[in-house]
Design an enzyme around this catalytic site. Structure first.
Site, mmCIF file in Angstrom:
data_model
loop_
_atom_site.group_PDB
_atom_site.id
_atom_site.type_symbol
_atom_site.label_atom_id
_atom_site.label_comp_id
_atom_site.label_asym_id
_atom_site.label_seq_id
_atom_site.Cartn_x
_atom_site.Cartn_y
_atom_site.Cartn_z
ATOM 1 N N LYS A 1 0.843 -1.187 0.000
ATOM 2 C CA LYS A 1 0.000 0.000 0.000
ATOM 3 C C LYS A 1 0.881 1.241 0.000
ATOM 4 O O LYS A 1 1.810 1.356 0.797
ATOM 5 C CB LYS A 1 -0.908 -0.010 1.240
ATOM 6 C CG LYS A 1 -2.074 0.945 1.175
ATOM 7 C CD LYS A 1 -3.033 0.682 2.323
ATOM 8 C CE LYS A 1 -4.263 1.575 2.218
ATOM 9 N NZ LYS A 1 -5.238 1.281 3.290
ATOM 10 N N GLU B 1 -20.267 -3.966 9.685
ATOM 11 C CA GLU B 1 -21.208 -3.143 10.443
ATOM 12 C C GLU B 1 -22.363 -3.953 11.015
ATOM 13 O O GLU B 1 -22.860 -3.654 12.113
ATOM 14 C CB GLU B 1 -21.752 -2.021 9.554
ATOM 15 C CG GLU B 1 -20.730 -0.972 9.160
ATOM 16 C CD GLU B 1 -19.879 -1.368 7.960
ATOM 17 O OE1 GLU B 1 -18.952 -0.610 7.619
ATOM 18 O OE2 GLU B 1 -20.142 -2.446 7.370
ATOM 19 N N ARG C 1 -25.956 -0.451 6.140
ATOM 20 C CA ARG C 1 -25.860 -1.905 6.005
ATOM 21 C C ARG C 1 -26.396 -2.654 7.218
ATOM 22 O O ARG C 1 -26.629 -3.854 7.143
ATOM 23 C CB ARG C 1 -24.396 -2.301 5.788
ATOM 24 C CG ARG C 1 -23.815 -1.791 4.494
ATOM 25 C CD ARG C 1 -22.430 -2.330 4.279
ATOM 26 N NE ARG C 1 -22.027 -2.151 2.901
ATOM 27 C CZ ARG C 1 -21.015 -2.797 2.328
ATOM 28 N NH1 ARG C 1 -20.323 -3.664 3.029
ATOM 29 N NH2 ARG C 1 -20.705 -2.581 1.079
#
Length: 627
Positions: free
Chosen positions: A285, A371, A399
Site C-alpha cells: 500500500k 457493520e 448496512r
C-alpha cells in the site's frame, strides 16, 4: 522522475496492449507520478491507488476490457484505472465539484462496470454477471478485484460461498496489502502458481487424471494421494485451503508489483481456468511514494499535501471537528464509567476512537468491515450490562439497519450509535453522503434520535445517550465544529425537549442539527428586512418537543424546516405529522435534498445548491412570506 512519454498516448487499454513489457514498467512510474501530483492538489485516496498500479496495468493488458468486466472493490483503488481508460485529460478534476468521481462511475466510462464506494460488493456483482453470462451464453471474463480489508465483511464470504457452489466462470483477484506472507515464501508460491497454472502442466495434469480414473478404484486412490500432496503443499505455504474449501481454485500468492509474474499468471488464468478461481496478489500500500509506504494508514485518504515533505498544506485554522470532540468526550465519560465500550468497523481514526483505543484497550473493539456484526455485537455487550458506543459513518450504517431494528431496538437495549458523517460529506460524493439516515431511523420504535447544533451540544448529547438506558442515535456532520466554547461539566439533557433560541411573530424556523446556526444567521438578516422569525433548536428528532413546536407554529402561522438530509421521510416530514396530530393545519415548507443522488463537491457548495445555507434559508423565507 520519469519523463512523461507514454501515458499521454494511452487513450484506452487497446493502446496499452501494443506496448512491450519494458514500456509497461516505465508507464507504471508515469502513472504513479500522475496520481501523486494530482492527489497532492485535490486530495483523495492516495495509498490504495498507488498499491495497485502494476496490477491495474496487468489486468487491462491481459483482459479484453471493456468486453471483459472489471469490478473494483472498493473503488478508491481505481485511480490508475481511470488514467488508462480515457480520463487523463480530466484527471486534474478528480473529486472536484463538476469533475470526475473518486470512484468508478458508469456515466463516466464504459470501463466502469458499477459504482463502488463501499467495500465487499465485488464478488456478489461478479457472481451475478457470471451467472447471467452463462444463461445468455455470453462469452467473456468477469474479474472482481477485492482488497484484503474488504474480505473481513460477511458479504464477501457469503458471495464466495454462493459463487463457489454455483461453479460459475468467475475470477476473483485478492489484493492483499498486509504483507502477512514473507517475501521468500511469496517468491516460492509465485513460482508454484505460474508453473501449476501453465498450459503444458494443465494439459499434463488433465491427461494424468483422465488415465488414472480409467484404472477404476486403484487409479482413484492414486489420484486422491496426488491431489492430497498438492493440497498439503499449498496449505503449508499459503492460505489457499480456505478458498479451495469454498470451491475456488486458488492461485498464488504472487507479487503484485512484478509485471513479469502478473501478466503470465493472469494470462494462464484467463485461458485455462473454468469455474471460480481466486488469484492472491501481494501488494504494498502506497507503493512508489516513500511517505505513503512508511505510513499507509495516514495516506489512505488525504487532503492536499506537499509532495517533497509529505506534509499537509497549511489550511486556515478551524475549530476542532465533531469527530474529535466525540472521541475526547467518550474518553472523559469512560474514565468514570467502567461499563463504557467503544466499537468501530475498521475506522478507529476516521471515527475518532483512536484515543479511546489507546486509553482503554480492553474496552475497545475493531470488528473489521462488518457493520452488521458490530451492531449485534454491541447488543450482546449491552445485554451483559455494558454501555457500548458504536461509532460509524452514516452511509456505512445503512448496512446494519436490520440489526439495529431486530437486535437493538426490539429488545430495547442501551446501545449508542455515534452516527458520524451525517449529511453531505464533500468530495467523496454520492456513495458517502449520509443523507438517508433520518428517513431510515425515524420510524424505528424505542429509538431516541439526537442532533446537536454544535460541538458543545454534542458532548452533552453523548453523555445523555450513554446514560439513557435504551437505544440512542447521535447524528452529527463531517468537519469542523462551530467554534463554540465547551462546557467543563457534562450534563444529561431532558429527552424530547427542544429550546427556543429566538422569538418571532412572522415565521417559525425549525432547523435540525448543523442547520441551527445558519438558521440563526438567516433570522438576523430577515430581522434587518423587518421580518421577525422565531428559531427553535429541536435537539431531538425523536421524540420531538411537540408542545414547543406546536405553540410557536400557532403564534407564527408558518413553519419552515431545514435539514442536512433528504426531504422524503426526514425531519420536515416528522414536523408535518406532528402538526397534523395536533390538528394544526398551518403552511409548512421543507428545505433539504430532493429525490436524487447528490454529486461530489465542497460541503458549503452543496449546502448552497440545496438552499440550506443561511442565504438559501433567507430566500426561502422571503418567498414563503411573499416579500
Amino acid at each position: 522522475m520519469v519523463r512523461k512519454k507514454l501515458l499521454a498516448g494511452i487513450g484506452s487499454p487497446q493502446d496499452l496492449r501494443e506496448l512491450a513489457l519494458a514500456d509497461l514498467e516505465d508507464l507504471a512510474e508515469e502513472l504513479r507520478e500522475s496520481i501523486i501530483e494530482t492527489v497532492a492538489e485535490t486530495g483523495g485516496h492516495l495509498a490504495p491507488s498507488l498499491g495497485v498500479v502494476e496490477l491495474t496495468l496487468a489486468l487491462h493488458y491481459v483482459f479484453d476490457t471493456p468486453k471483459d468486466k472489471l469490478i473494483w472493490d472498493v473503488g478508491h483503488q481505481a485511480y490508475a484505472h481511470k488514467l488508462l481508460t480515457g480520463r487523463l485529460a480530466r484527471f486534474h478534476t478528480l473529486r472536484q465539484y463538476g469533475g470526475i468521481s473518486g470512484f468508478p462511475k458508469r456515466v463516466e466510462s464504459e470501463y466502469d462496470t458499477i459504482e463502488t464506494g463501499h467495500s465487499s460488493t465485488s464478488i456478489s456483482f461478479g457472481a451475478g454477471l457470471a451467472a447471467a453470462d452463462r444463461i445468455r451464453k455470453n462469452r467473456r471474463k468477469v474479474v472482481a478485484v477485492i482488497g484484503d480489508g474488504a474480505m473481513t465483511a460477511g458479504m464477501a464470504f457469503e458471495a464466495l460461498n454462493h459463487a463457489g457452489g454455483m461453479d460459475e466462470d468467475l475470477i476473483v483477484v485478492l489484493n492483499d496489502n498486509e504483507m502477512s506472507i514473507s517475501e521468500n515464501v511469496g517468491a516460492l508460491s509465485s513460482f508454484m502458481s505460474r508453473r501449476m497454472t501453465g498450459k503444458t502442466v494443465r494439459r499434463l495434469r488433465d491427461h494424468v487424471e483422465e488415465r488414472l480414473l480409467a484404472l477404476s478404484t486403484v487409479g482413484e486412490n492414486i489420484l486422491a494421494l496426488l491431489r492430497k500432496s498438492e493440497e498439503c503443499t499449498k496449505a503449508f505455504f499459503t492460505p489457499g485451503m480456505l478458498f479451495e474449501a469454498l470451491k475456488f481454485k486458488y492461485v498464488g500468492p504472487i507479487s503484485g508489483h512484478q509485471l513479469e509474474d502478473l501478466i503470465p499468471t493472469l494470462t494462464n488464468v484467463r485461458d485455462h481456468n473454468h469455474g471460480p478461481v481466486l488469484v492472491h496478489v501481494i501488494t504494498t500500500k502506497g507503493k512508489g511514494y516513500v511517505h505513503a509506504e512508511r505510513q499507509p494508514g495516514s495516506y489512505h485518504g488525504v487532503g492536499s499535501f506537499d509532495i517533497a515533505s509529505g506534509k499537509p498544506r497549511a489550511q486556515p485554522e478551524a475549530a476542532p471537528s465533531y469527530t474529535k470532540i466525540f472521541g475526547q468526550t467518550l474518553c472523559r465519560i469512560a474514565e468514570t464509567n467502567p461499563c463504557i465500550v467503544g466499537i468501530t468497523a475498521a475506522m478507529p481514526d476516521g471515527t475518532g476512537l483512536a484515543p479511546f483505543a489507546a486509553a482503554f484497550p480492553e474496552r475497545f473493539f475493531d470488528v473489521g468491515i462488518a457493520e452488521q456484526h458490530a451492531t449485534t455485537f454491541a447488543a450482546g455487550l449491552a445485554l451483559a450490562g455494558m454501555r457500548p458506543c458504536l461509532a460509524v459513518y452514516s452511509s456505512f450504517m445503512q448496512r446494519a439497519m436490520d440489526q439495529l431494528i431486530h437486535d437493538v431496538c426490539l429488545p430495547n437495549l442501551p446501545v449508542t450509535i455515534a452516527l458520524d458523517r451525517s449529511g453531505v460529506v464533500g468530495e467523496d460524493g454520492p456513495t458517502h453522503h449520509g443523507v438517508f439516515d433520518l428517513a431510515c431511523l425515524r420510524p424505528v420504535p424505542n429509538l431516541t434520535l439526537m442532533m446537536p447544533a454544535d460541538e458543545n451540544e454534542l458532548q452533552h448529547m453523548l453523555y445523555t445517550a450513554l446514560n439513557l438506558g435504551s437505544p440512542a442515535v447521535l447524528r452529527y456532520p463531517r468537519g469542523a465544529g462551530c467554534g463554540v466554547a465547551l462546557d467543563a461539566e457534562l450534563k444529561a439533557l431532558p429527552v424530547g425537549r427542544g429550546e427556543l433560541l429566538r422569538a418571532g411573530s412572522d415565521l417559525l424556523l425549525l432547523p435540525a442539527g448543523n442547520r441551527v446556526h445558519p438558521a440563526l444567521a438567516a433570522a438576523d438578516r430577515l430581522a434587518r428586512a423587518g421580518i421577525q422569525a422565531a428559531v427553535i433548536n429541536p435537539r431531538f428528532l425523536k421524540p420531538l418537543d411537540e408542545g414547543l413546536i406546536c405553540a410557536w407554529a400557532r403564534k407564527t402561522g408558518r413553519v419552515l424546516t431545514v435539514e442536512d438530509g433528504c426531504i422524503a421521510g426526514g425531519f420536515g416530514s416528522a414536523v408535518m405529522q406532528c402538526l397534523q396530530r395536533h390538528g394544526l393545519y398551518v403552511p409548512v415548507r421543507t428545505l433539504g435534498y430532493q429525490d436524487a443522488f447528490i454529486e461530489q463537491g465542497p460541503q458549503a457548495t452543496l449546502w448552497r445548491e440545496a438552499g440550506i445555507d443561511s442565504g438559501g434559508i433567507e430566500q426561502s423565507a422571503l418567498a414563503f412570506l411573499k416579500r
